[in-house]
Each structure stands twice: as structure tokens, then as C-alpha cells.
Design a protein around this motif. Structure first.
Motif, PDB file in Angstrom:
ATOM      1  N   ASP A  74       0.810  -1.219   0.000  1.00  0.00           N
ATOM      2  CA  ASP A  74       0.000   0.000   0.000  1.00  0.00           C
ATOM      3  C   ASP A  74       0.840   1.265   0.000  1.00  0.00           C
ATOM      4  OD1 ASP A  74       0.780  -0.664   2.631  1.00  0.00           O
ATOM      5  OD2 ASP A  74      -0.859   0.539   3.462  1.00  0.00           O
ATOM      6  N   ASN A  75       2.036   1.232   0.576  1.00  0.00           N
ATOM      7  CA  ASN A  75       2.857   2.434   0.619  1.00  0.00           C
ATOM      8  C   ASN A  75       3.365   2.866  -0.756  1.00  0.00           C
ATOM      9  OD1 ASN A  75       2.673   3.018   3.334  1.00  0.00           O
ATOM     10  ND2 ASN A  75       4.402   1.716   3.864  1.00  0.00           N
ATOM     11  N   CYS A  76       3.550   1.925  -1.662  1.00  0.00           N
ATOM     12  CA  CYS A  76       4.070   2.314  -2.967  1.00  0.00           C
ATOM     13  C   CYS A  76       2.966   2.701  -3.954  1.00  0.00           C
ATOM     14  CB  CYS A  76       4.969   1.242  -3.545  1.00  0.00           C
ATOM     15  SG  CYS A  76       4.124  -0.152  -4.261  1.00  0.00           S
ATOM     16  N   LEU A  77       1.713   2.359  -3.677  1.00  0.00           N
ATOM     17  CA  LEU A  77       0.637   2.667  -4.625  1.00  0.00           C
ATOM     18  C   LEU A  77       0.470   4.170  -4.821  1.00  0.00           C
ATOM     19  CD1 LEU A  77      -1.993  -0.019  -3.606  1.00  0.00           C
ATOM     20  CD2 LEU A  77      -0.361  -0.088  -5.504  1.00  0.00           C
ATOM     21  N   LYS A  78       0.498   4.930  -3.744  1.00  0.00           N
ATOM     22  CA  LYS A  78       0.372   6.382  -3.859  1.00  0.00           C
ATOM     23  C   LYS A  78       1.558   6.959  -4.627  1.00  0.00           C
ATOM     24  CE  LYS A  78      -1.250  10.489  -2.982  1.00  0.00           C
ATOM     25  NZ  LYS A  78      -2.101  11.064  -4.002  1.00  0.00           N
ATOM     26  N   THR A  79       2.743   6.423  -4.388  1.00  0.00           N
ATOM     27  CA  THR A  79       3.918   6.885  -5.122  1.00  0.00           C
ATOM     28  C   THR A  79       3.753   6.648  -6.617  1.00  0.00           C
ATOM     29  OG1 THR A  79       5.374   6.496  -3.241  1.00  0.00           O
ATOM     30  CG2 THR A  79       6.408   6.601  -5.404  1.00  0.00           C
ATOM     31  N   VAL A  80       3.273   5.466  -6.989  1.00  0.00           N
ATOM     32  CA  VAL A  80       3.091   5.161  -8.414  1.00  0.00           C
ATOM     33  C   VAL A  80       2.050   6.100  -9.032  1.00  0.00           C
ATOM     34  CG1 VAL A  80       2.284   3.417 -10.061  1.00  0.00           C
ATOM     35  CG2 VAL A  80       3.898   2.785  -8.245  1.00  0.00           C
ATOM     36  N   LEU A  84       2.709   8.641 -12.084  1.00  0.00           N
ATOM     37  CA  LEU A  84       1.906   8.678 -13.315  1.00  0.00           C
ATOM     38  C   LEU A  84       1.437  10.101 -13.605  1.00  0.00           C
ATOM     39  CD1 LEU A  84      -0.150   5.405 -12.853  1.00  0.00           C
ATOM     40  CD2 LEU A  84       1.594   5.852 -14.596  1.00  0.00           C
ATOM     41  N   GLN A  85       1.108  10.832 -12.567  1.00  0.00           N
ATOM     42  CA  GLN A  85       0.706  12.228 -12.747  1.00  0.00           C
ATOM     43  C   GLN A  85       1.920  13.069 -13.154  1.00  0.00           C
ATOM     44  OE1 GLN A  85      -2.151  13.580  -9.887  1.00  0.00           O
ATOM     45  NE2 GLN A  85      -1.459  15.698 -10.054  1.00  0.00           N
ATOM     46  N   TYR A  86       3.072  12.841 -12.534  1.00  0.00           N
ATOM     47  CA  TYR A  86       4.312  13.543 -12.844  1.00  0.00           C
ATOM     48  C   TYR A  86       4.703  13.337 -14.311  1.00  0.00           C
ATOM     49  CZ  TYR A  86       9.296  14.805 -12.274  1.00  0.00           C
ATOM     50  OH  TYR A  86      10.544  15.365 -12.393  1.00  0.00           O
ATOM     51  N   ALA A  87       4.486  12.119 -14.816  1.00  0.00           N
ATOM     52  CA  ALA A  87       4.832  11.790 -16.207  1.00  0.00           C
ATOM     53  C   ALA A  87       3.760  12.236 -17.202  1.00  0.00           C
ATOM     54  CB  ALA A  87       5.076  10.291 -16.347  1.00  0.00           C
ATOM     55  N   GLY A  88       2.662  12.785 -16.710  1.00  0.00           N
ATOM     56  CA  GLY A  88       1.597  13.229 -17.604  1.00  0.00           C
ATOM     57  C   GLY A  88       0.732  12.100 -18.123  1.00  0.00           C
ATOM     58  N   ALA A  89       0.870  10.915 -17.565  1.00  0.00           N
ATOM     59  CA  ALA A  89       0.031   9.788 -17.997  1.00  0.00           C
ATOM     60  C   ALA A  89      -1.419  10.028 -17.590  1.00  0.00           C
ATOM     61  CB  ALA A  89       0.544   8.486 -17.388  1.00  0.00           C
ATOM     62  N   ILE A  90      -1.589  10.576 -16.395  1.00  0.00           N
ATOM     63  CA  ILE A  90      -2.918  10.928 -15.886  1.00  0.00           C
ATOM     64  C   ILE A  90      -2.896  12.406 -15.505  1.00  0.00           C
ATOM     65  CG2 ILE A  90      -3.444   8.600 -15.070  1.00  0.00           C
ATOM     66  CD1 ILE A  90      -2.666   9.513 -12.235  1.00  0.00           C
ATOM     67  N   THR A  91      -4.048  13.042 -15.544  1.00  0.00           N
ATOM     68  CA  THR A  91      -4.079  14.455 -15.178  1.00  0.00           C
ATOM     69  C   THR A  91      -4.223  14.653 -13.684  1.00  0.00           C
ATOM     70  OG1 THR A  91      -6.470  14.568 -15.555  1.00  0.00           O
ATOM     71  CG2 THR A  91      -5.022  15.164 -17.408  1.00  0.00           C
ATOM     72  N   ASN A  92      -4.861  13.690 -13.005  1.00  0.00           N
ATOM     73  CA  ASN A  92      -5.040  13.814 -11.566  1.00  0.00           C
ATOM     74  C   ASN A  92      -5.282  12.422 -10.986  1.00  0.00           C
ATOM     75  OD1 ASN A  92      -5.959  14.461  -8.897  1.00  0.00           O
ATOM     76  ND2 ASN A  92      -6.498  16.491  -9.649  1.00  0.00           N
ATOM     77  N   ASP A  93      -4.553  12.104  -9.908  1.00  0.00           N
ATOM     78  CA  ASP A  93      -4.717  10.764  -9.342  1.00  0.00           C
ATOM     79  C   ASP A  93      -6.051  10.583  -8.635  1.00  0.00           C
ATOM     80  OD1 ASP A  93      -4.177  12.194  -7.015  1.00  0.00           O
ATOM     81  OD2 ASP A  93      -2.343  11.104  -6.539  1.00  0.00           O
ATOM     82  N   ASN A  94      -6.816  11.664  -8.448  1.00  0.00           N
ATOM     83  CA  ASN A  94      -8.142  11.494  -7.852  1.00  0.00           C
ATOM     84  C   ASN A  94      -9.142  10.890  -8.838  1.00  0.00           C
ATOM     85  OD1 ASN A  94      -8.995  13.620  -9.474  1.00  0.00           O
ATOM     86  ND2 ASN A  94      -9.373  15.035  -7.792  1.00  0.00           N
ATOM     87  N   GLU A 108      16.192  -9.917  -7.320  1.00  0.00           N
ATOM     88  CA  GLU A 108      17.163  -9.530  -8.354  1.00  0.00           C
ATOM     89  C   GLU A 108      16.667  -8.404  -9.260  1.00  0.00           C
ATOM     90  OE1 GLU A 108      20.270 -10.879  -8.466  1.00  0.00           O
ATOM     91  OE2 GLU A 108      19.669 -11.901  -6.620  1.00  0.00           O
ATOM     92  N   HIS A 109      15.358  -8.370  -9.513  1.00  0.00           N
ATOM     93  CA  HIS A 109      14.821  -7.414 -10.487  1.00  0.00           C
ATOM     94  C   HIS A 109      13.544  -6.756  -9.971  1.00  0.00           C
ATOM     95  CE1 HIS A 109      17.727  -9.056 -13.286  1.00  0.00           C
ATOM     96  NE2 HIS A 109      17.281 -10.271 -13.010  1.00  0.00           N
ATOM     97  N   PRO A 110      13.645  -5.915  -8.927  1.00  0.00           N
ATOM     98  CA  PRO A 110      12.435  -5.238  -8.450  1.00  0.00           C
ATOM     99  C   PRO A 110      11.884  -4.326  -9.545  1.00  0.00           C
ATOM    100  CG  PRO A 110      14.396  -4.292  -7.434  1.00  0.00           C
ATOM    101  CD  PRO A 110      14.840  -5.489  -8.212  1.00  0.00           C
ATOM    102  N   ARG A 111      10.551  -4.231  -9.592  1.00  0.00           N
ATOM    103  CA  ARG A 111       9.926  -3.458 -10.659  1.00  0.00           C
ATOM    104  C   ARG A 111       8.448  -3.287 -10.387  1.00  0.00           C
ATOM    105  NH1 ARG A 111      10.650  -8.638 -11.893  1.00  0.00           N
ATOM    106  NH2 ARG A 111       9.039  -9.831 -12.938  1.00  0.00           N
ATOM    107  N   VAL A 112       7.839  -2.478 -11.221  1.00  0.00           N
ATOM    108  CA  VAL A 112       6.396  -2.286 -11.220  1.00  0.00           C
ATOM    109  C   VAL A 112       5.913  -2.616 -12.621  1.00  0.00           C
ATOM    110  CG1 VAL A 112       4.572  -0.545 -11.111  1.00  0.00           C
ATOM    111  CG2 VAL A 112       6.409  -0.516  -9.432  1.00  0.00           C
TER     112      VAL A 112
END
Length: 124
Positions: A74-80, A84-94, A108-112
Motif C-alpha cells: 500500500d505504501n508504494c501505490l500512492k507513489t506510483v 503517473l501524474q508527474y509523467a503526464g500519464a494521468i491528469t489527476n490521481d483522484n 534480483e529485479h524489483p519493478r512495477v
């Protein structure tokens, strides 16, 4: 729905903020360098969804491959969502109305691995 991979250990928002003076005798909370570095890395790797500007309700489908069981999903979901908002993929996480999330271990290969499901068709 297209799946994209972002390599690196996702950083949870908990414990990655710092209090700094606000110039008026109080304090404000800002992201520390660790979380800012992850945002920059995410932005550089985000090729498929970058700049899509999704501005309608969506669901996030995500699998987080952690380098250790010590990390909370749960702690990383808000970061992601912030990334996504920072990259312009979404306009608002709300606009996120649902999240399908899974945590797995890959030392060996952490990722999302994620995909965004738009719930209303685009009009263009």
C-alpha cells in the motif's frame, strides 16, 4: 490495456518525507531525495503512458515486484499514482476509482508492471 514495466524498487511514501521551514516560522512537508530520484527514474522509463493525459475515471492494474518482503504494497501505490501524474500519464490521481494490486518478490529485479484501464471512451 497495455502493460508497462518500470524497473527499480518502488519507494513508499511513508517515511520518505521531511519537514523543512516554511519561511513563516512553521514547517512544511516535502519529499526527500530518495522519492524524488524514484520519480525521475519512473518518468525516464515511462514510454507507453507518458503524456497520455488521461482525464477520465480509470482503474490501475499493478503488480509490484519487491526486492524484499519488508516493503508494504500500500505504501508504494500512492507513489506510483504520483509518478503517473508527474509523467503526464494521468491528469489527476483522484480520477483513480479502483486499483487491482498484487505484490510479488523478485530480489534480483524489483519493478512495477502496470496498466491503466480507462472507464469512459475518449471522444477524439
Amino acid at each position: 490495456m497495455i502493460t508497462e514495466i518500470i524497473w527499480g524498487q518502488p519507494i513508499g511514501k511513508a517515511n520518505n518525507y521531511q519537514a523543512v521551514p516554511d519561511g513563516q516560522g512553521g514547517k512544511r512537508i516535502i519529499k526527500n531525495e530518495r522519492i524524488r530520484a524514484y520519480e525521475r527514474s519512473f518518468d525516464e522509463q515511462c514510454k507507453i503512458y507518458r503524456g497520455m493525459g488521461i482525464d477520465r475515471p480509470f482503474r490501475l492494474h499493478i503488480t509490484v515486484y519487491e526486492s524484499s518482503n519488508a516493503y508494504d504494497l500500500d505504501n508504494c501505490l500512492k507513489t506510483v499514482l504520483d509518478c503517473l501524474q508527474y509523467a503526464g500519464a494521468i491528469t489527476n490521481d483522484n480520477l483513480c476509482v479502483g486499483i487491482s494490486a498484487t505484490k510479488k518478490l523478485d530480489r534480483e529485479h524489483p519493478r512495477v508492471e502496470y496498466g491503466i484501464e480507462e472507464l469512459e471512451p475518449r471522444l477524439f
